[in-house]
Design an enzyme around this catalytic site. Structure first.
Site, short mmCIF file in Angstrom:
data_model
loop_
_atom_site.label_atom_id
_atom_site.label_comp_id
_atom_site.label_asym_id
_atom_site.label_seq_id
_atom_site.Cartn_x
_atom_site.Cartn_y
_atom_site.Cartn_z
N HIS A 165 91.85 -20.87 -29.20
CA HIS A 165 91.86 -19.72 -30.11
C HIS A 165 92.21 -20.17 -31.52
CE1 HIS A 165 91.57 -17.19 -26.54
NE2 HIS A 165 91.40 -16.16 -27.32
N HIS A 169 89.22 -11.21 -21.55
CA HIS A 169 88.26 -12.27 -21.96
C HIS A 169 86.86 -11.70 -21.76
CE1 HIS A 169 86.54 -16.31 -22.27
NE2 HIS A 169 86.07 -16.24 -21.03
N GLU A 223 91.49 -20.78 -23.10
CA GLU A 223 90.42 -20.97 -24.07
C GLU A 223 91.01 -21.21 -25.46
OE1 GLU A 223 88.43 -17.24 -25.04
OE2 GLU A 223 86.49 -18.21 -24.80
N ASP A 257 94.22 -14.67 -24.03
CA ASP A 257 93.40 -13.82 -23.14
C ASP A 257 94.13 -13.50 -21.83
OD1 ASP A 257 91.56 -14.21 -25.14
OD2 ASP A 257 90.01 -15.07 -23.87
N HIS A 270 87.19 -13.32 -31.91
CA HIS A 270 87.81 -14.41 -31.17
C HIS A 270 88.71 -15.25 -32.08
CE1 HIS A 270 88.40 -17.60 -28.31
NE2 HIS A 270 88.08 -18.46 -29.26
N GLU A 292 93.43 -10.66 -32.08
CA GLU A 292 94.26 -11.40 -31.12
C GLU A 292 95.48 -12.02 -31.78
OE1 GLU A 292 91.41 -12.96 -27.60
OE2 GLU A 292 90.91 -13.76 -29.58
N GLU A 304 83.84 -12.66 -21.64
CA GLU A 304 82.86 -13.27 -20.75
C GLU A 304 83.08 -12.94 -19.27
OE1 GLU A 304 84.31 -14.57 -23.35
OE2 GLU A 304 83.16 -16.17 -24.30
ZN ZN Z 1 90.59 -14.32 -26.77
MN MN Z 2 88.18 -15.14 -24.62
#
Ligand code: ZN
Ligand code: MN
Length: 252
Positions: free
Chosen positions: A35, A120, A33, A44, A176, A181, A122
């Site tokens: 970032h 992650h 994903e 992630d 995010h 992160e 989701e």
């Molecule tokens: Zn992430």
């Molecule tokens: Mn994520």
């Protein structure tokens, strides 16, 4: 330090370590994903993988399974959205079945206890579903298994949040690609972060609903939901130490 990664073992050594359910198996689950322009596509995956290894090294009776890299579809309000180039996701049923199959194979080797470390947001409910279905299927077959499910950020305390976000914390949902992160990545994989490309953005504000198809104007063009500019390696170290020791404390 002995290697805790199952993928690096020969089958005889693996069998010796795991027979009769002697080890807890940690499975990191992430996502590919975007970032932001300052970071690779894989925090992630890399963050829960790193935490898993450190936890296993400290606990002594745990092994780390190869991570599941592809996760459930990035959502606008937690991951920027599934429309960004590079963001590469699978459906909930695909993730659920994949995790179920992988865990079932490890049960077949004689393992009975598992720790799923999610990186992650989701993924969460699809992992619940995989765990719940496998526990029930095994019970029908007379096999008792236990699966712990956690997202690493839930192990970060109020005190650490105050240190990492001295100007105020806007909540994990908008972290995010932000300070959380980015700081961890600066600590564990600095070669995958380029702070000269980091874009300053205000913490994202969203309406109290989702819409499909997604509206890309809800997200800053850079793709992060808050600013990564105040990320530091020291903050990453602090966060990781707390997550690793917290997980060891609860899981061993
Ligand atoms: Zn992430
Ligand atoms: Mn994520």
């Amino acid at each position: 330090m002995k290697d805790v990664k199952i993928e690096n073992m020969d089958w005889v050594s693996y069998h010796e370590l795991t027979k009769k359910g002697a080890c807890k198996i940690i499975l990191p689950i992430g996502a590919i994903e975007q970032h932001g322009p300052h970071m690779s596509l894989n925090p992630d995956v890399l963050i829960p993988s790193y935490i898993a290894e450190k936890v296993a090294e400290k606990a002594g009776n745990m092994l780390v399974a190869p991570a599941i890299s592809y996760g459930y579809k990035s959502q606008v309000k937690s991951g920027g959205g599934n429309f960004f180039p590079g963001t590469t996701c699978v459906t909930g049923s695909a993730l659920e079945n994949y995790v179920f199959d992988v865990l079932q194979a490890y049960v077949g080797h004689g393992n009975h206890e598992f720790i799923l470390i999610n990186g992650h947001f989701e993924n969460s409910m699809h992992l619940c579903e995989a765990a719940d279905k496998l526990v029930k299927k095994c019970a029908v077959e007379g096999i008792t298994i236990k699966i712990y499910l956690l997202s690493y950020w839930d192990f970060i305390s109020e005190e650490t949040i105050a240190q990492v976000f001295p100007d105020g914390f806007s909540g994990w949902a908008v972290e995010h690609g932000g300070v959380l992160e980015t700081s961890i990545m600066l600590k564990i994989h600095p070669e995958l972060v380029d702070m000269s490309k980091a874009v300053d953005v205000e913490p994202a504000k969203f309406p109290p609903y989702d819409v499909f198809p997604s509206d890309p104007t809800w997200v800053a063009p850079s793709g992060t939901l808050s600013s990564p500019l105040k990320a530091t390696e020291e903050k990453g170290k602090l966060i990781l130490e707390e997550c690793v020791s917290g997980i060891v404390k609860h899981m061993s």
